[in-house]
Design a protein around this motif. Sequence first.
Motif, PDB file in Angstrom:
ATOM      1  N   THR A  23      31.009  55.008  32.937  1.00  8.20           N
ATOM      2  CA  THR A  23      31.029  53.687  32.302  1.00  8.20           C
ATOM      3  C   THR A  23      32.466  53.226  32.140  1.00  8.20           C
ATOM      4  O   THR A  23      33.238  53.835  31.413  1.00  8.20           O
ATOM      5  N   LEU A  24      32.841  52.165  32.826  1.00  9.14           N
ATOM      6  CA  LEU A  24      34.209  51.653  32.752  1.00  9.14           C
ATOM      7  C   LEU A  24      34.385  50.669  31.620  1.00  9.14           C
ATOM      8  O   LEU A  24      35.459  50.555  31.057  1.00  9.14           O
ATOM      9  N   LYS A  25      33.339  49.918  31.319  1.00 10.91           N
ATOM     10  CA  LYS A  25      33.451  48.913  30.258  1.00 10.91           C
ATOM     11  C   LYS A  25      32.057  48.623  29.692  1.00 10.91           C
ATOM     12  O   LYS A  25      31.082  48.581  30.438  1.00 10.91           O
ATOM     13  N   GLY A  26      31.969  48.419  28.391  1.00 11.77           N
ATOM     14  CA  GLY A  26      30.704  48.045  27.761  1.00 11.77           C
ATOM     15  C   GLY A  26      29.780  49.221  27.565  1.00 11.77           C
ATOM     16  O   GLY A  26      30.173  50.381  27.736  1.00 11.77           O
ATOM     17  N   LEU A  27      28.540  48.904  27.233  1.00 12.85           N
ATOM     18  CA  LEU A  27      27.541  49.939  26.952  1.00 12.85           C
ATOM     19  C   LEU A  27      27.200  50.747  28.191  1.00 12.85           C
ATOM     20  O   LEU A  27      27.038  50.178  29.278  1.00 12.85           O
ATOM     21  N   ARG A  91      28.732  43.070  34.641  1.00 11.64           N
ATOM     22  CA  ARG A  91      28.491  41.784  33.993  1.00 11.64           C
ATOM     23  C   ARG A  91      29.829  41.104  33.768  1.00 11.64           C
ATOM     24  O   ARG A  91      30.828  41.776  33.517  1.00 11.64           O
ATOM     25  N   LYS A  92      29.857  39.788  33.902  1.00 14.06           N
ATOM     26  CA  LYS A  92      31.064  39.030  33.600  1.00 14.06           C
ATOM     27  C   LYS A  92      30.855  38.263  32.296  1.00 14.06           C
ATOM     28  O   LYS A  92      29.732  37.976  31.902  1.00 14.06           O
ATOM     29  N   SER A  93      31.963  37.918  31.656  1.00 17.05           N
ATOM     30  CA  SER A  93      31.901  37.288  30.332  1.00 17.05           C
ATOM     31  C   SER A  93      31.391  35.851  30.409  1.00 17.05           C
ATOM     32  O   SER A  93      31.409  35.212  31.461  1.00 17.05           O
ATOM     33  N   GLU A  94      30.979  35.323  29.266  1.00 13.90           N
ATOM     34  CA  GLU A  94      30.544  33.924  29.193  1.00 13.90           C
ATOM     35  C   GLU A  94      31.665  32.982  29.616  1.00 13.90           C
ATOM     36  O   GLU A  94      31.401  31.913  30.171  1.00 13.90           O
ATOM     37  N   SER A  95      32.924  33.366  29.371  1.00 20.71           N
ATOM     38  CA  SER A  95      34.031  32.474  29.737  1.00 20.71           C
ATOM     39  C   SER A  95      34.135  32.325  31.261  1.00 20.71           C
ATOM     40  O   SER A  95      34.535  31.290  31.768  1.00 20.71           O
ATOM     41  N   TRP A  96      33.744  33.353  31.998  1.00 18.65           N
ATOM     42  CA  TRP A  96      33.685  33.249  33.462  1.00 18.65           C
ATOM     43  C   TRP A  96      32.633  32.231  33.886  1.00 18.65           C
ATOM     44  O   TRP A  96      32.886  31.318  34.673  1.00 18.65           O
ATOM     45  N   TRP A  97      31.456  32.364  33.317  1.00 16.89           N
ATOM     46  CA  TRP A  97      30.335  31.509  33.748  1.00 16.89           C
ATOM     47  C   TRP A  97      30.493  30.064  33.300  1.00 16.89           C
ATOM     48  O   TRP A  97      29.858  29.173  33.849  1.00 16.89           O
ATOM     49  N   ALA A  98      31.337  29.851  32.295  1.00 15.52           N
ATOM     50  CA  ALA A  98      31.579  28.489  31.828  1.00 15.52           C
ATOM     51  C   ALA A  98      32.594  27.761  32.712  1.00 15.52           C
ATOM     52  O   ALA A  98      32.755  26.550  32.607  1.00 15.52           O
ATOM     53  N   SER A 164      42.145  45.867  39.456  1.00 14.34           N
ATOM     54  CA  SER A 164      43.467  45.457  38.956  1.00 14.34           C
ATOM     55  C   SER A 164      43.651  43.937  39.029  1.00 14.34           C
ATOM     56  O   SER A 164      44.702  43.418  38.667  1.00 14.34           O
ATOM     57  N   THR A 165      42.652  43.219  39.499  1.00 12.49           N
ATOM     58  CA  THR A 165      42.818  41.776  39.737  1.00 12.49           C
ATOM     59  C   THR A 165      42.519  40.942  38.494  1.00 12.49           C
ATOM     60  O   THR A 165      41.874  41.410  37.549  1.00 12.49           O
ATOM     61  N   GLU A 166      42.938  39.685  38.558  1.00 10.34           N
ATOM     62  CA  GLU A 166      42.615  38.738  37.472  1.00 10.34           C
ATOM     63  C   GLU A 166      41.099  38.573  37.339  1.00 10.34           C
ATOM     64  O   GLU A 166      40.572  38.453  36.235  1.00 10.34           O
ATOM     65  N   GLU A 167      40.391  38.577  38.467  1.00  9.24           N
ATOM     66  CA  GLU A 167      38.936  38.436  38.398  1.00  9.24           C
ATOM     67  C   GLU A 167      38.335  39.487  37.467  1.00  9.24           C
ATOM     68  O   GLU A 167      37.422  39.196  36.691  1.00  9.24           O
ATOM     69  N   TRP A 168      38.851  40.710  37.543  1.00  7.01           N
ATOM     70  CA  TRP A 168      38.248  41.809  36.759  1.00  7.01           C
ATOM     71  C   TRP A 168      38.501  41.686  35.261  1.00  7.01           C
ATOM     72  O   TRP A 168      37.839  42.349  34.471  1.00  7.01           O
ATOM     73  N   THR A 169      39.455  40.823  34.860  1.00  7.98           N
ATOM     74  CA  THR A 169      39.654  40.628  33.415  1.00  7.98           C
ATOM     75  C   THR A 169      38.434  39.936  32.804  1.00  7.98           C
ATOM     76  O   THR A 169      38.278  39.922  31.590  1.00  7.98           O
ATOM     77  N   PHE A 170      37.581  39.353  33.652  1.00 10.60           N
ATOM     78  CA  PHE A 170      36.361  38.712  33.158  1.00 10.60           C
ATOM     79  C   PHE A 170      35.168  39.675  33.117  1.00 10.60           C
ATOM     80  O   PHE A 170      34.089  39.308  32.667  1.00 10.60           O
ATOM     81  N   VAL A 171      35.339  40.879  33.635  1.00  9.60           N
ATOM     82  CA  VAL A 171      34.237  41.852  33.648  1.00  9.60           C
ATOM     83  C   VAL A 171      34.124  42.464  32.253  1.00  9.60           C
ATOM     84  O   VAL A 171      35.103  42.984  31.726  1.00  9.60           O
ATOM     85  N   ASP A 172      32.945  42.376  31.635  1.00  9.16           N
ATOM     86  CA  ASP A 172      32.815  42.974  30.299  1.00  9.16           C
ATOM     87  C   ASP A 172      31.814  44.124  30.241  1.00  9.16           C
ATOM     88  O   ASP A 172      31.622  44.725  29.175  1.00  9.16           O
ATOM     89  N   ARG A 173      31.196  44.437  31.369  1.00 11.96           N
ATOM     90  CA  ARG A 173      30.380  45.658  31.429  1.00 11.96           C
ATOM     91  C   ARG A 173      30.372  46.149  32.873  1.00 11.96           C
ATOM     92  O   ARG A 173      30.146  45.360  33.795  1.00 11.96           O
TER      93      ARG A 173
END
Lengths: 182, 182
Positions: A23-27, A91-98, A164-173
């Motif tokens: 698990t890299l991020k989240g539950l 999963r990506k964050s709500e800020s990505w999908w907005a 390591s990319t900017e895209e991955w800063t939006f990954v929350d799980r």
Amino acid sequence: MTDYIFDFIGGDSGPWKVTKMNTLKGLPLEKVSHIKRQPNSILKSNEGTWALKGVISNLRYTEKGEKEKLIALQEDIGRASATHMAMIPMRKSESWWALAQDERRKIFENKSHHTQTGLKYLPEIARKLYHSRDLGEPFDFITFFEFKPEHANYFDELLGYLRSTEEWTFVDREIDIRMIRV
Amino acid sequence: MTDYIFDFIGGDSGPWKVTKMNTLKGLPLEKVSHIKRQPNSILKSNEGTWALKGVISNLRYTEKGEKEKLIALQEDIGRASATHMAMIPMRKSESWWALAQDERRKIFENKSHHTQTGLKYLPEIARKLYHSRDLGEPFDFITFFEFKPEHANYFDELLGYLRSTEEWTFVDREIDIRMIRV
């Protein structure tokens, strides 16, 4: 039943033996020893410890020139020699999908070079994307990768770059599941 | 149950009374007198003559500047005075879905001015898009519109324009259902 919606079922049986769940991020997801993929039926499956649904859909960011390169280079999943696999629900964050389409595309490709990077690892690292977000699922995507044992390090290099990319800063799980075909 | 997947159920009861069902392309839907929309549950509903499922999802073509204009001008569905409604289930051809993202965007906006045209009719014609394609449904979208009785001609003008565009040459099934709130 359709031929483009699938259930990935984690449990104690199936053709793919789990070698690692990280698990890299989240539950996390509950640990399982085997995973199988089967066509989705309308009735919810009660099989397995967990079941994740994903649908093969149209391209969301890929442009014409990129698509042509992908088609020229990629091989489909299912090659007999590609006995090593990874399944990465994320999963990506709500800020990505907005974000608007052009804002997501800019981060995805212009800044993070997602497609260009994937192209460098073709045909060795075969990839298939299943979309989950619109199905009411806990993840937005299930990315499935397949490669020969000797390309495992090559695959880790690809993942290392993407993470390591900017895209991955939006990954929350994100859960990285490695498997071998039995 | 989620708060973004809905079933549109056509039958003999519901808060929306059907005034017209007009099949523009492809197979018709069975005639019904009433329609209701309810949050989707996992079990398939056996209610009604037919049920169509749709999910509220992220924007697929809208760019940042367009999104800001939409947000500034649009009103949400559900205005008490907007007693007239249209529900338009539609499907696009496989050739549409096989196009890359930039090719679809070019037809959708640069050539067909889909968003720019919709903007001209805001806030009078409120609109909500439900995505169905990835749910294994017979339609790709359900577009829902709501307006005051005096804007019905205005709405027909909007539809007339959209149906004359290059984008619409990819539509292979479309049913125009008009309703009033009872």
